[in-house]
Design a protein around this motif. Structure first.
Motif, short mmCIF file in Angstrom:
data_model
loop_
_atom_site.label_atom_id
_atom_site.label_comp_id
_atom_site.label_asym_id
_atom_site.label_seq_id
_atom_site.Cartn_x
_atom_site.Cartn_y
_atom_site.Cartn_z
N GLU A 100 108.79 -34.30 -18.57
CA GLU A 100 109.61 -33.18 -17.91
C GLU A 100 111.00 -33.22 -18.10
O GLU A 100 111.40 -34.24 -17.84
CB GLU A 100 109.13 -33.47 -16.43
N THR A 101 111.52 -32.26 -18.54
CA THR A 101 113.13 -32.26 -18.94
C THR A 101 113.68 -30.90 -18.45
O THR A 101 114.35 -30.33 -19.07
CB THR A 101 113.45 -32.46 -20.30
N THR A 102 113.26 -30.41 -17.19
CA THR A 102 113.82 -29.05 -16.80
C THR A 102 115.23 -29.40 -16.32
O THR A 102 115.65 -30.80 -15.88
CB THR A 102 113.15 -28.59 -15.72
N THR A 103 116.13 -28.51 -15.65
CA THR A 103 117.22 -28.69 -15.32
C THR A 103 117.18 -29.22 -13.83
O THR A 103 116.36 -29.00 -13.10
CB THR A 103 118.05 -27.44 -15.03
N LEU A 104 118.43 -30.06 -13.43
CA LEU A 104 118.32 -30.64 -12.23
C LEU A 104 118.56 -29.55 -11.14
O LEU A 104 119.77 -28.75 -11.51
CB LEU A 104 119.37 -31.65 -12.03
N ASN A 105 118.06 -29.48 -9.93
CA ASN A 105 118.31 -28.60 -8.77
C ASN A 105 118.85 -29.50 -7.88
O ASN A 105 117.77 -29.89 -7.36
CB ASN A 105 116.98 -27.71 -8.64
N ILE A 106 119.97 -29.38 -7.51
CA ILE A 106 120.52 -30.27 -6.47
C ILE A 106 120.28 -29.90 -5.21
O ILE A 106 120.56 -30.83 -4.06
CB ILE A 106 122.26 -30.31 -6.87
N ALA A 107 119.84 -28.71 -4.93
CA ALA A 107 119.44 -28.30 -3.61
C ALA A 107 118.11 -29.11 -3.11
O ALA A 107 118.30 -29.60 -1.91
CB ALA A 107 119.18 -26.74 -3.49
N ASP A 108 117.26 -29.18 -3.93
CA ASP A 108 116.03 -29.77 -3.28
C ASP A 108 115.07 -30.41 -4.57
O ASP A 108 114.06 -30.80 -4.19
CB ASP A 108 115.14 -28.86 -2.48
N GLY A 109 115.47 -30.51 -5.59
CA GLY A 109 114.91 -31.21 -6.69
C GLY A 109 113.77 -30.40 -7.33
O GLY A 109 113.01 -30.72 -8.28
#
Ligand code: NAP
Length: 349
Positions: A100-109
C-alpha cells in the motif's frame, strides 16, 4: 517460494519499489528463495490492472510515466483497489502481500486503512509506506492481522528505509521503550538549517520546492502534520499508545522561525522541529511536535539539511540513537522490500 504482490498506489514510491524488485531479483532468489510477481496495480487517476500471470512491468511503468492509464478504463478508486486485492486473495502463491503506497490523508488516514483491512480480511499480508494506518488505527490493524495469522508492516512510514520498527521488534526483546525524541521531517530540518544560515522562510521554502524536496502544498510539512503522523505511529507501536496525529500537541514552523533560528545559532544553540513522546505518571502517553532550541551537544541539534534522527529511551540499554544523513525514494522502496523479506522469514521459516 512464490510471492504474489498487489500494489495499491503506484506513484513515486510504488514505481521505485517495482524497479528495486527488478534490480534485486537475483539476490532475492539466491539469498531468500523468493520469486516475486506483481499481479495487480490500482491507482486513483491512472486506472488499474490485473493479470493473474504477472503484469508486464516495463509496459506499465512506461504508460504511467507517460501520463497514460494502466490498461483498464478508469473506475472509481474503491473498485480498483478492491479488485486487485480480491485478485490477490485468489492467487495460489505461497505468500500473498498487498503493498500500500497511497497518499497520506491527514484527516482520518483513509482510504489506506480500508485498503489494509480489506487485504487482511482477504488473507493477504500487508506492507505499507503510508503513515495513516499506523498513525490512526494501529491497534485495530495489529489485532486484525494477528487474528488472521498475517503480518501488517510499515517500516517505510517513518525515516524511510532506516530500520526503526524492525530494529526494536527483532533486536530489542524484553526491553521497555520509555519514550523517544527525534527530528523526523526532512523538509522542515532543511528550512531551519537554511534560515539559521541567513535565508528567510519563504525563499528557503520556494527553493526546496524547486529542488523537489518540499511538496507544492507544503502545509503537511511546515505545519508539523507529517511529523505528528510519524510521532503518532511511533508512539502507538513503541509505547502502546492509542493516539492519532490530532492527539499530538503540534506547533509547526513559519516566517517567525527565521529570527528564532538565527538567535539560537548566535548563542551556539540550534532550533529544530522535535518530535517526542513519553509515558507520564498514570500511564497515558503524551506526544508533541514543536520547534525547540537545543544545546550544541544534543545529537538532534547537530542534524543539518535532510538528516533525521530518532533517540529511543529504553529501560535496559539507556538511549539508543538512529540517524540517517539523507533519505528518499530508494530508501523508502527498500523499506518495503525489507518488510517483504521479513514476512517471508516469519511465515515460511
Ligand atoms: N516519497 C517519499 O520519499 C516517501 C517517503 C516515506 C513515505 N512516503 C509515503 O508513501 C506514500 C506514497 O508516496 P508517493 O511519494 O509515492 O506518493 P505519490 O507519488 O503521490 O503516489 C501516490 C499513489 O497513490 C495513488 N492513490 C491515491 N489515492 C488512491 C486511492 N484511493 N486508491 C488507489 N490509489 C490511490 C495515486 O494514484 P494517481 O497517481 O492515479 O493519483 C498514486 O499512484 C505516501 O503515503 C507517502 O507519505 C513517501
Amino acid at each position: 517460494m512464490h510471492v504474489d504482490l498487489a500494489l495499491v498506489g503506484f506513484g513515486s514510491v510504488g514505481r521505485r519499489f517495482v524497479r528495486l524488485l527488478g534490480e534485486r531479483r537475483d539476490r532475492l532468489c539466491r539469498d531468500h528463495g523468493l520469486e516475486c510477481r506483481i499481479i495487480g496495480i490500482a491507482t486513483r487517476r491512472h486506472g488499474w490492472s490485473v493479470a493473474r500471470d504477472g503484469i508486464n512491468l516495463s509496459d506499465v511503468l512506461a504508460r504511467v510515466e507517460a501520463g497514460l492509464a494502466l490498461g483498464l478504463p478508469n473506475g472509481p478508486p474503491a473498485l480498483g483497489a478492491s479488485d486487485v486485492i480480491s485478485a490477490l486473495s485468489r492467487s495460489a502463491a505461497d505468500l500473498r502481500v498487498m503493498i500500500e503506497t497511497t497518499t497520506l490523508n491527514i484527516a482520518d488516514g483513509q482510504p489506506a486503512i480500508a485498503h489494509v483491512e480489506a487485504a487482511l480480511d482477504a488473507g493477504c499480508h500487508v506492507v505499507t509506506a503510508n503513515k495513516g494506518p499506523a498513525a490512526f488505527a494501529y491497534r485495530r490493524l495489529r489485532d486484525r492481522a494477528a487474528a488472521n495469522g498475517l503480518s501488517f508492516l510499515f517500516e517505510g512510514a517513518v525515516m524511510d528505509g532506516i530500520p526503526v520498527f524492525n530494529l526494536v521488534r527483532e533486536t530489542m526483546p524484553a526491553i521497555d521503550i520509555i519514550g523517544f525524541r527525534g527530528v523526523v521531517n526532512s523538509t522542515t530540518n532543511h528550512i531551519l538549517s537554511a534560515m539559521e544560515d541567513g535565508e528567510e522562510f519563504q525563499p528557503a521554502l520556494t527553493r526546496m520546492q524547486a529542488e523537489g524536496i518540499a511538496e507544492a502544498d507544503p502545509s503537511l510539512d511546515v505545519d508539523g502534520w507529517d511529523a505528528a503522523a510519524k510521532t503518532a505511529a511511533l508512539a502507538n507501536v513503541l509505547l502502546d499508545a492509542d493516539l492519532t496525529p490530532h492527539g499530538v500537541d503540534r506547533v509547526g514552523i513559519g516566517p517567525a522561525s527565521a529570527s528564532a533560528a538565527r538567535a539560537a545559532k548566535a548563542q551556539g544553540r540550534r532550533l529544530r522541529l522535535v518530535a517526542s513522546a513519553a509515558r507520564i505518571p498514570g500511564g497515558t502517553v503524551r506526544a508533541a511536535v514543536r520547534p525547540i532550541e537545543l544545546p550544541p551537544d544534543d545529537i538532534l541539534g547537530r542534524l543539518r539539511g535532510m538528516a533525521n534522527a530518532l533517540i529511543l529511551s529504553t529501560d535496559v540499554l539507556g538511549d539508543v540513537a538512529i540517524t540517517q544523513s539523507s533519505g528518499g525514494l530508494t530508501q523508502t522502496a527498500y523499506a518495503l522490500l525489507s518488510d517483504l523479506i521479513a514476512i517471508a522469514r516469519m511465515h515460511h521459516a
